[in-house]
Scaffold this motif. Structure first.
Motif, PDB file in Angstrom:
ATOM      1  N   PRO A  41       0.828  -1.212   0.000  1.00  0.00           N
ATOM      2  CA  PRO A  41       0.000   0.000   0.000  1.00  0.00           C
ATOM      3  C   PRO A  41       0.862   1.262   0.000  1.00  0.00           C
ATOM      4  O   PRO A  41       1.927   1.310   0.605  1.00  0.00           O
ATOM      5  CB  PRO A  41      -0.807  -0.117   1.288  1.00  0.00           C
ATOM      6  CG  PRO A  41      -0.070  -1.080   2.143  1.00  0.00           C
ATOM      7  CD  PRO A  41       0.687  -1.977   1.224  1.00  0.00           C
ATOM      8  N   THR A  42       0.365   2.278  -0.674  1.00  0.00           N
ATOM      9  CA  THR A  42       1.081   3.544  -0.729  1.00  0.00           C
ATOM     10  C   THR A  42       0.764   4.353   0.524  1.00  0.00           C
ATOM     11  O   THR A  42      -0.156   4.031   1.278  1.00  0.00           O
ATOM     12  CB  THR A  42       0.647   4.354  -1.963  1.00  0.00           C
ATOM     13  OG1 THR A  42      -0.740   4.669  -1.830  1.00  0.00           O
ATOM     14  CG2 THR A  42       0.891   3.587  -3.254  1.00  0.00           C
ATOM     15  N   ASP A  43       1.519   5.424   0.735  1.00  0.00           N
ATOM     16  CA  ASP A  43       1.273   6.298   1.891  1.00  0.00           C
ATOM     17  C   ASP A  43      -0.135   6.893   1.826  1.00  0.00           C
ATOM     18  O   ASP A  43      -0.811   7.022   2.847  1.00  0.00           O
ATOM     19  CB  ASP A  43       2.310   7.423   1.946  1.00  0.00           C
ATOM     20  CG  ASP A  43       3.689   6.913   2.347  1.00  0.00           C
ATOM     21  OD1 ASP A  43       3.769   5.795   2.900  1.00  0.00           O
ATOM     22  OD2 ASP A  43       4.675   7.625   2.109  1.00  0.00           O
ATOM     23  N   THR A  48      -5.621   7.223   3.926  1.00  0.00           N
ATOM     24  CA  THR A  48      -7.057   7.122   3.676  1.00  0.00           C
ATOM     25  C   THR A  48      -7.683   6.048   4.568  1.00  0.00           C
ATOM     26  O   THR A  48      -8.756   6.250   5.145  1.00  0.00           O
ATOM     27  CB  THR A  48      -7.322   6.800   2.194  1.00  0.00           C
ATOM     28  OG1 THR A  48      -6.713   7.809   1.389  1.00  0.00           O
ATOM     29  CG2 THR A  48      -8.796   6.715   1.892  1.00  0.00           C
ATOM     30  N   ALA A  49      -7.025   4.916   4.691  1.00  0.00           N
ATOM     31  CA  ALA A  49      -7.541   3.833   5.530  1.00  0.00           C
ATOM     32  C   ALA A  49      -7.593   4.248   6.994  1.00  0.00           C
ATOM     33  O   ALA A  49      -8.559   3.946   7.705  1.00  0.00           O
ATOM     34  CB  ALA A  49      -6.681   2.582   5.362  1.00  0.00           C
ATOM     35  N   LYS A  50      -6.563   4.952   7.465  1.00  0.00           N
ATOM     36  CA  LYS A  50      -6.550   5.419   8.855  1.00  0.00           C
ATOM     37  C   LYS A  50      -7.688   6.391   9.119  1.00  0.00           C
ATOM     38  O   LYS A  50      -8.359   6.314  10.158  1.00  0.00           O
ATOM     39  CB  LYS A  50      -5.202   6.079   9.169  1.00  0.00           C
ATOM     40  CG  LYS A  50      -4.076   5.084   9.361  1.00  0.00           C
ATOM     41  CD  LYS A  50      -2.695   5.696   9.409  1.00  0.00           C
ATOM     42  CE  LYS A  50      -2.492   6.784  10.379  1.00  0.00           C
ATOM     43  NZ  LYS A  50      -1.107   7.280  10.438  1.00  0.00           N
ATOM     44  N   ALA A  51      -7.939   7.296   8.183  1.00  0.00           N
ATOM     45  CA  ALA A  51      -9.020   8.270   8.345  1.00  0.00           C
ATOM     46  C   ALA A  51     -10.379   7.570   8.351  1.00  0.00           C
ATOM     47  O   ALA A  51     -11.253   7.892   9.171  1.00  0.00           O
ATOM     48  CB  ALA A  51      -8.965   9.313   7.229  1.00  0.00           C
ATOM     49  N   ALA A  54     -10.761   5.759  11.700  1.00  0.00           N
ATOM     50  CA  ALA A  54     -11.022   6.716  12.775  1.00  0.00           C
ATOM     51  C   ALA A  54     -12.469   7.185  12.748  1.00  0.00           C
ATOM     52  O   ALA A  54     -13.123   7.290  13.794  1.00  0.00           O
ATOM     53  CB  ALA A  54     -10.062   7.901  12.662  1.00  0.00           C
ATOM     54  N   CYS A  55     -12.992   7.425  11.561  1.00  0.00           N
ATOM     55  CA  CYS A  55     -14.376   7.863  11.415  1.00  0.00           C
ATOM     56  C   CYS A  55     -15.341   6.776  11.884  1.00  0.00           C
ATOM     57  O   CYS A  55     -16.298   7.045  12.612  1.00  0.00           O
ATOM     58  CB  CYS A  55     -14.641   8.231   9.957  1.00  0.00           C
ATOM     59  SG  CYS A  55     -16.311   8.834   9.655  1.00  0.00           S
ATOM     60  N   LEU A  56     -15.088   5.544  11.489  1.00  0.00           N
ATOM     61  CA  LEU A  56     -15.962   4.434  11.886  1.00  0.00           C
ATOM     62  C   LEU A  56     -15.918   4.198  13.396  1.00  0.00           C
ATOM     63  O   LEU A  56     -16.949   3.952  14.025  1.00  0.00           O
ATOM     64  CB  LEU A  56     -15.569   3.166  11.137  1.00  0.00           C
ATOM     65  CG  LEU A  56     -15.869   3.175   9.639  1.00  0.00           C
ATOM     66  CD1 LEU A  56     -15.249   1.957   8.962  1.00  0.00           C
ATOM     67  CD2 LEU A  56     -17.362   3.217   9.397  1.00  0.00           C
ATOM     68  N   VAL A  57     -14.739   4.288  13.992  1.00  0.00           N
ATOM     69  CA  VAL A  57     -14.622   4.094  15.444  1.00  0.00           C
ATOM     70  C   VAL A  57     -15.343   5.216  16.180  1.00  0.00           C
ATOM     71  O   VAL A  57     -16.051   4.970  17.160  1.00  0.00           O
ATOM     72  CB  VAL A  57     -13.136   4.004  15.866  1.00  0.00           C
ATOM     73  CG1 VAL A  57     -12.984   4.059  17.373  1.00  0.00           C
ATOM     74  CG2 VAL A  57     -12.512   2.728  15.324  1.00  0.00           C
TER      75      VAL A  57
END
Length: 93
Positions: A41-43, A48-51, A54-57
């Motif tokens: 995966p790229t940076d 994008t995955a981290k954001a 975070a939104c789902l949590v």
């Protein structure tokens, strides 16, 4: 047998032929399905995955707080009564 082979020899040749045929079929059906491993995966993908996570949590925690009425401004009614046990009431010891 008309070809000069005895039954055990014929069966051995037949078994070997079946094994080879099975291996060829297995390889020809398996080989096209092999895919190269996915690219790392790229940076940008990681960010994008981290954001998204975070939104789902955050949504999950807000829903839990709502279900448990954690934002309810009304105090929980508590009934107090004095204990007859002096050791429980005296905080000096």
């Amino acid at each position: 047998m008309g070809n000069g082979l005895k039954p055990p020899e014929f069966l051995a040749m037949l078994g070997t032929g079946a094994t080879v045929a099975g291996a060829v079929i297995a390889l020809t059906t398996w080989a096209p399905r092999r895919r190269p491993p996915p690219a790392a995966p790229t940076d940008t993908m990681i960010t994008t995955a981290k954001a998204a996570l975070a939104c789902l949590v955050q949504q999950q925690w807000k829903e839990e707080a709502r279900i448990r009425a954690l934002g309810d401004p009304h105090p929980v009614p508590v009934v107090w009564q004095l204990s007859g046990k002096r050791a429980l009431m005296d905080h000096r010891s």
